[in-house]
Motif scaffolding. Structure first.
Motif, short mmCIF file in Angstrom:
data_model
loop_
_atom_site.label_atom_id
_atom_site.label_comp_id
_atom_site.label_asym_id
_atom_site.label_seq_id
_atom_site.Cartn_x
_atom_site.Cartn_y
_atom_site.Cartn_z
N ASP A 8 -16.92 61.19 34.67
CA ASP A 8 -16.53 61.40 36.07
C ASP A 8 -15.06 61.81 36.16
N GLU A 11 -14.71 65.32 35.34
CA GLU A 11 -15.22 66.13 36.47
C GLU A 11 -14.15 66.26 37.55
N TRP A 15 -12.64 70.01 38.76
CA TRP A 15 -12.82 70.65 40.07
C TRP A 15 -11.51 70.78 40.84
N GLY A 53 -22.03 65.86 47.54
CA GLY A 53 -21.49 66.87 46.63
C GLY A 53 -21.58 68.23 47.28
N THR A 54 -21.08 68.31 48.49
CA THR A 54 -21.29 69.49 49.34
C THR A 54 -20.59 70.74 48.83
N GLY A 55 -19.58 70.59 47.98
CA GLY A 55 -18.85 71.77 47.49
C GLY A 55 -18.25 72.52 48.66
N ALA A 75 -16.44 64.75 46.16
CA ALA A 75 -15.42 63.97 45.46
C ALA A 75 -14.09 64.70 45.42
N ASP A 76 -14.12 66.01 45.60
CA ASP A 76 -12.89 66.80 45.48
C ASP A 76 -12.35 67.15 46.88
N MET A 79 -12.64 70.86 47.93
CA MET A 79 -14.01 71.24 48.28
C MET A 79 -14.32 70.73 49.69
N ALA A 95 -15.63 61.54 49.23
CA ALA A 95 -16.25 60.33 48.68
C ALA A 95 -16.96 60.71 47.39
N ALA A 96 -16.95 59.78 46.43
CA ALA A 96 -17.54 60.08 45.13
C ALA A 96 -18.71 59.15 44.84
N LEU A 97 -19.82 59.75 44.48
CA LEU A 97 -20.94 58.97 43.96
C LEU A 97 -20.49 58.28 42.68
N ASN A 113 -27.22 69.36 46.25
CA ASN A 113 -27.48 70.61 45.53
C ASN A 113 -26.55 70.70 44.32
N PHE A 114 -27.10 70.56 43.13
CA PHE A 114 -26.32 70.63 41.89
C PHE A 114 -25.16 69.64 41.89
N HIS A 118 -23.48 66.50 37.84
CA HIS A 118 -22.02 66.39 37.71
C HIS A 118 -21.54 64.94 37.83
N VAL A 119 -22.47 63.98 37.77
CA VAL A 119 -22.05 62.58 37.89
C VAL A 119 -22.23 61.86 36.55
#
Ligand SMILES: C[S@@+](CC[C@H](N)C(=O)[O-])C[C@H]1O[C@@H](n2cnc3c(N)ncnc32)[C@H](O)[C@@H]1O
Length: 271
Positions: A8, A11, A15, A53-55, A75-76, A79, A95-97, A113-114, A118-119
């Motif tokens: 994590d 990651e 990003w 993780g909406t990007g 999380a970023d 983003m 917020a981060a899973l 979505n994708f 990434h977790v």
């Protein structure tokens, strides 16, 4: 138990500051499964939806276009800021899973979505997505299939042919946290998290893009190929590019665009 793993943390670094580069490169590729993802989650008018993780906000915007009341997290921070611009009606936060700042059962549907690829702890992330979904809500998630389709293997082949090595600061997922990236493996992950009526299907398509645009993502440090590329000495980067240009010939169409086969897995189930 700590929620953040070395994977994590890598990651987060990977990003950071790359939202604009993602939007210019891989976002168009990743947007492709969005309609199928929203269908699988039965997104409709009035439903309260979480996009995890909406990007840069592709799924959040599309869910809003269907009349859903959308909350989106990433999380970023970069983003999340772009998603807020792309989906102005959505409530967007950082917020981060596997830890989300929402009450139990507050969403009528959840999409990602994708993000599950990434977790660091996919099972914990899935348990958290299930926690915030109300009983009966549909959860729909996409990941990349493995082994990768030929288009997705292109960078890996160029890196390997150039002798590029994976840097130590890029940890792989811990084996006990990993799962097979197959229809059966992904479906089992959802079933074991307690979801019912689980379905998983492959989505295969050809991503059409110029060789230069496709190179621009990893050149900006995006995805694991980009992280590996950034850590190479300049002469290796030059050789990776040479190998990449040679391999691109396999995918070039008469219009000069690459046609890159990709396969994703789309799984959904009911909380
Ligand atoms: C490949 S992008 C996909 C973005 C977007 N869903 C799309 O389809 O374009 C992966 C996203 O997941 C985010 N991410 C990675 N780990 C995360 C985590 N633990 N919790 C929330 N978001 C995360 C990244 O910051 C990045 O925006």
């Amino acid at each position: 138990m700590t929620t953040s793993t070395p994977f994590d943390e890598a990651e987060r670094r990977a990003w950071a500051g790359r939202a604009a580069a993602y939007e210019r490169s891989f976002a168009a590729l990743c947007a492709r499964p969005v309609p199928a993802l929203l269908d699988a989650a039965q997104i409709r008018r009035g439903l309260r939806v979480l996009d995890a993780g909406t990007g840069t906000g592709a799924a959040a915007r599309a869910a809003g276009d269907r009349g859903a009341a959308v909350t989106a997290v990433d999380a970023d921070p970069g983003m999340a800021a772009r998603a807020a611009g792309a989906a102005p009606a959505a409530a967007v936060c950082v917020a981060a899973l596997p830890r989300l700042p929402f009450a139990d059962g507050c969403f009528g549907a959840v999409v990602g979505n994708f993000v599950l690829n990434h977790v660091g702890r996919p099972r914990a992330a899935l348990a958290e997505l299930r926690r915030v979904a109300r009983p009966g809500a549909r959860i729909a998630l996409s990941i990349w299939a493995a082994p990768p389709a030929p288009g997705q293997a292109l960078f890996g082949r160029a890196l390997q042919a150039a002798g590029a090595t994976r840097p130590a600061h890029l940890p792989a997922l811990a084996p006990e946290d990993d799962f097979p990236r197959t229809e059966e493996g992904f479906a089992r992950l959802l079933r074991e998290s307690g979801l019912s009526g689980v379905r998983c299907e492959p989505l295969a398509w050809e991503h059409r893009v110029t060789a230069e645009q496709w190179w621009s993502g990893p050149a900006a440090g995006l995805a694991s190929a980009g992280q590996i590329l950034l850590s190479q000495p300049p002469e290796v980067v030059t050789e990776v590019r040479r190998q990449y240009d040679a391999l691109c010939a396999e995918f070039a169409g008469p219009d000069g665009l690459l046609a890159l086969p990709h396969t994703a897995l789309l799984a959904s189930g009911q909380a």
